[in-house]
Structure formats: C-alpha cells, structure tokens
Design an enzyme around this catalytic site. Sequence first.
Site, PDB file in Angstrom:
ATOM      1  N   ARG A 133     -12.185   6.908  -1.454  1.00  0.00           N
ATOM      2  CA  ARG A 133     -11.087   5.953  -1.279  1.00  0.00           C
ATOM      3  C   ARG A 133     -11.530   4.598  -1.831  1.00  0.00           C
ATOM      4  O   ARG A 133     -12.722   4.281  -1.847  1.00  0.00           O
ATOM      5  CB  ARG A 133     -10.744   5.819   0.211  1.00  0.00           C
ATOM      6  CG  ARG A 133     -10.238   7.097   0.837  1.00  0.00           C
ATOM      7  CD  ARG A 133      -9.891   6.880   2.303  1.00  0.00           C
ATOM      8  NE  ARG A 133      -8.730   6.011   2.465  1.00  0.00           N
ATOM      9  CZ  ARG A 133      -7.477   6.414   2.322  1.00  0.00           C
ATOM     10  NH1 ARG A 133      -7.204   7.664   2.019  1.00  0.00           N
ATOM     11  NH2 ARG A 133      -6.477   5.572   2.487  1.00  0.00           N
ATOM     12  N   HIS A 145      -3.624  -5.415   1.988  1.00  0.00           N
ATOM     13  CA  HIS A 145      -3.363  -5.559   3.420  1.00  0.00           C
ATOM     14  C   HIS A 145      -4.027  -6.864   3.840  1.00  0.00           C
ATOM     15  O   HIS A 145      -4.382  -7.693   3.025  1.00  0.00           O
ATOM     16  CB  HIS A 145      -4.034  -4.437   4.211  1.00  0.00           C
ATOM     17  CG  HIS A 145      -3.444  -3.102   3.998  1.00  0.00           C
ATOM     18  ND1 HIS A 145      -2.283  -2.698   4.594  1.00  0.00           N
ATOM     19  CD2 HIS A 145      -3.872  -2.049   3.268  1.00  0.00           C
ATOM     20  CE1 HIS A 145      -2.019  -1.449   4.250  1.00  0.00           C
ATOM     21  NE2 HIS A 145      -2.966  -1.034   3.442  1.00  0.00           N
ATOM     22  N   CYS A 151       0.812  -1.213   0.000  1.00  0.00           N
ATOM     23  CA  CYS A 151       0.000   0.000   0.000  1.00  0.00           C
ATOM     24  C   CYS A 151       0.852   1.272   0.000  1.00  0.00           C
ATOM     25  O   CYS A 151       1.492   1.554  -1.003  1.00  0.00           O
ATOM     26  CB  CYS A 151      -1.013  -0.042   1.146  1.00  0.00           C
ATOM     27  SG  CYS A 151      -2.414   1.064   0.835  1.00  0.00           S
TER      28      CYS A 151
END
Length: 245
Positions: free
Chosen positions: A130, A198, A96
């Site tokens: 997002r 993640h 990320c």
Amino acid sequence: MPEDLRVCALYPELMNIYADRGNLLVLERRCAWRGIGFRLTSSGLGEPLDGDAHDLFYLGGGQDRDQLLCAEDLLRHKRNGLHAAAARGALVLGVCGGYQLLGSSYALGEEELPGVGLVDVRTVRHPGPRLIGNVAIEVTLDPGRPARVLAGFENHGGRTRLGPGEQPLGRVLRGHGNDGRSGLEGVRRGNVIGTYLHGPLLPKNIWLADWLIATALGLSVDALAPLDDALEQQAHMGARSAAGV
Ligand code: GLN
C-alpha cells in the site's frame, strides 16, 4: 452576508475512514465563525440525490468492501444528480476511496467496480505494498495566484492513472500520490476535485477549506472575512514538516 452553504455528505457512515468527517466540521465551523449559514444533508445507501439542492458534495475515504456497496448505489441512485450538479458548477470533492469512485473504474482483482465517471481516471488495486505515509503536493487552484502546499496523509492500495487530457490536482513534493511513479496527485476538472490526501484534509489545509466555501458560494476567496488562524497554521506547518517540506 452570503447565502447558506448547502453541503451534501455522501455515505457519511460508510465512507469516513481516517475521521474524514473532520472535513465537514471544518467547513461548518468556518462558515459559522463568519455568520454564513451551513446546511448539512446526507445521502446514504438507497437514498436519492437532488443535484440542484446542494453547493458542495463530499465523498470520503473507505475500505474496499464499503466502496463496493457504494459503487453500485452511486450508479443506481446518484450518478445523474452528481453529473447535473457538476455540469452547473457545483463542487464535488472526493477523498481517497471517494476520489477513486468519482473516476471511471476501480479494478479489484477480477472485479471492476464502475465509477461515477465525473472524471476520466482509472484505479487498479495493486497487489504490492500500500502507498502509506505523509504527503505534500503543490497546487495552483486559481491561475495567477501563487502555488500553495497541501499536506496530509495517504494510505491506499489503489494506483490511479489519469486519462488523456485530465489534469492532476497537484504535483507531488513528498510522498506517493496517484500511483507512486507519475509525480501527480489527485485530479481536478473544474469544480470536481479528487485527492488521496487524508489528514483529515481540511483541518490541515484551511486555505483549501476557504477556497471550497468561497467557490461553492460563487465568491472570491478574498470576499470571506478573515479569521484568527494561528492554531490552524500550526497544524498546517506540522503536517508539512511531517512530510518533510
Ligand atoms: N480502499 C481504497 C484503497 O485502498 C481506498 C482507501 C482509503 O480510502 N484510504 O485504495
């Protein structure tokens, strides 16, 4: 017995969103269970980086403000070491925010953070929503072996585009990936890997953890002693079903 796996965690305090430290723990445990030594070193702000001293370099996720601090420090203290390490085939894994910083740049409004430039990817902080949610991608790490699924979770404001000639890590099965449009996820240039996944990534995808361990030690993954992975397989299937694959 193989020699020790030497891992360097970059900015473990700053770049550790979503408990990405779990990735390092998985590497440590899977080495220990096999009798492979594990040596973990960290390199934080202002600290130098010896590109020859480690087999695997790890840079986790972070918030924009922490990435700002790290971007400058990476260029000043770690860029040369990382390039030397990548040139001799050491593994470099960015997750990320860490993935974004391995590329050429991360543009945040008026500001453009320079990246380490290990891969030709550019990230732009999008003013829109997002990209958040469970994600699954299809990945082929070794040509000739079947594709595998990596499952995880993504949460990024940045949209990442690969430069010409750059290869993605995988193709999106579910979720957003690099930019929510291209169907591409992550980047892979040799042993330099970046991904938005993640989870943390490795506890949910131990097959990738084993590939990293083996590759960093210069072994085939088949050379690693098998382990009882019943629980880990359940975590993987849970992550896949959360992503809907
Ligand atoms: N700050 C970056 C973004 O929002 C990376 C976030 C993260 O590491 N989860 O795009």
